[in-house]
Structure formats: C-alpha cells, structure tokens
Design a protein around this motif. Structure first.
Motif, short mmCIF file in Angstrom:
data_model
loop_
_atom_site.label_atom_id
_atom_site.label_comp_id
_atom_site.label_asym_id
_atom_site.label_seq_id
_atom_site.Cartn_x
_atom_site.Cartn_y
_atom_site.Cartn_z
N GLN A 162 -0.91 6.96 0.90
CA GLN A 162 -2.33 6.61 1.07
C GLN A 162 -3.19 7.42 0.11
O GLN A 162 -4.10 6.87 -0.53
CB GLN A 162 -2.79 6.90 2.50
N LEU A 220 -8.18 -0.54 3.32
CA LEU A 220 -8.05 -0.34 1.88
C LEU A 220 -8.46 -1.60 1.12
O LEU A 220 -9.15 -1.53 0.10
CB LEU A 220 -6.62 0.07 1.51
N TRP A 278 -2.84 6.03 -3.35
CA TRP A 278 -3.59 4.78 -3.51
C TRP A 278 -5.09 5.03 -3.64
O TRP A 278 -5.76 4.39 -4.45
CB TRP A 278 -3.31 3.84 -2.35
N HIS A 279 -5.60 5.97 -2.87
CA HIS A 279 -7.03 6.29 -2.96
C HIS A 279 -7.38 6.87 -4.33
O HIS A 279 -8.41 6.52 -4.91
CB HIS A 279 -7.47 7.24 -1.83
N GLU A 301 -9.95 5.23 -7.00
CA GLU A 301 -11.04 6.02 -7.59
C GLU A 301 -10.98 5.98 -9.11
O GLU A 301 -12.00 5.84 -9.78
CB GLU A 301 -10.98 7.47 -7.09
N GLN A 336 -12.10 -1.73 0.95
CA GLN A 336 -12.59 -0.78 -0.07
C GLN A 336 -12.42 -1.36 -1.47
O GLN A 336 -13.31 -1.23 -2.32
CB GLN A 336 -11.85 0.55 0.04
#
Length: 173
Positions: free
Chosen positions: A97, A159, A100-101, A105, A162
């Motif tokens: 996770q 996600l 992936w973030h 970004e 997002q």
C-alpha cells in the motif's frame, strides 16, 4: 432487516445473477408500491415504507461485492464485521500500500497521464485477483481469510477513488 439473500429469495453464495437480482428487486418494489397501500391504515403504510427501505438496503448489499461477502460471513458465523476494528495485520500488503501511494504521488507530481492510466489498470487487475481469491475463500468457508480479503478490497476501492481524483486534477488544469 432479515438477511439480504433471504429477502430476495436467493441462495447464499458470492456469485449472483444480476438479471435475477434486478427482476426480483422490481417484483418486491411493485409489491410495496405506495399505491398498493393507499387505502390501508397509517401503520400498514409505514410498514410498507420500512419494508421498501429494507429492500433498497438489501439491494445495495447484494450489488456490492464487499458488502455481499461480509453478509455471507455474517450469515455463516453470526458475527458482524466491526469496521472500527483494525484487522489489517498483513505487513506485506501494508508495505505494498505504501509503495502504491508513493507511485501515485510521483505520477501526480509529474502529471503523467499515461502513467496514471497504466497504474489504474494495474490496480484494477490486482483488485480483480483479490475478488477471485475472495470467492474461492468464501467457498472454502475460510471466514478469517475472507474478512482479510474484504479489507483489501476496501483499500482498492479507496485507492481507485484517489486515482480518479488525481485524474480529475489533470483534466482541470
């Protein structure tokens, strides 16, 4: 509300025929339509409205794979999932996770639409794998693992939202 499956007269299983679900929903709503209760007492009208709300809630449960899986687990175990409880204990998935973030970004910072499209496809493919694994796990009646997989699916859902927000920012510029 009784369980969503029994309300719709469906077997308790993960795979649902959407056409049957829609047809049954229309039947139930037709039965509970306010015109059918126009000459009924206020109490009977109120009960019909409550039943109609139950049907709508059950439809939402049966259409959403996460809610449907949690409903199956609740029916089979008698235990309702507490979303306030932090049940994610999978360190490997937590690390994934974070990765992936960071990727999202970076894509957002570079404003790379092509990379965002590729990333979204990758996440949806991972989500699909988890859905398949969830169905197998439910069929094996491994409730603990099924709960963990619903947590993963909730993460994918967030996600994807997002990612879509980043996509909206790209088009707003």
């Amino acid at each position: 509300m009784t369980n969503a499956f029994s309300l719709f007269g469906l077997p308790v299983q993960f795979q649902i025929d959407q056409a049957v679900l829609s047809a049954r929903y229309l039947e139930l709503q037709k039965e509970l339509h306010p015109d059918n209760f126009a000459s009924s007492s206020a109490a009977e009208q109120r009960i019909a409205i409550e039943k109609s709300a139950d049907v709508n809630q059950a439809l939402n449960v049966l259409k959403d794979p996460i809610l449907r899986a949690e409903e199956i687990i609740k029916i089979e175990t008698g235990v309702e999932k507490n979303l306030e409880e932090k049940s994610m204990r999978d360190v490997e998935f937590l690390m994934q996770q974070m990765e992936w973030h960071e990727t999202l970004e970076g894509i957002e910072h570079k404003q790379d639409e092509e990379a965002l499209t590729h990333f979204l496809k990758q996440i949806k493919a991972e989500q699909k794998k988890v859905l398949t694994e969830l169905e197998e796990t439910l069929n094996q009646k491994n409730w603990q693992q099924a709960n963990a997989l619903t947590d993963r699916l909730r993460y994918f859902k967030k996600l994807i939202i997002q990612i879509e927000k980043v996509e909206e920012k790209f088009f707003a510029i």
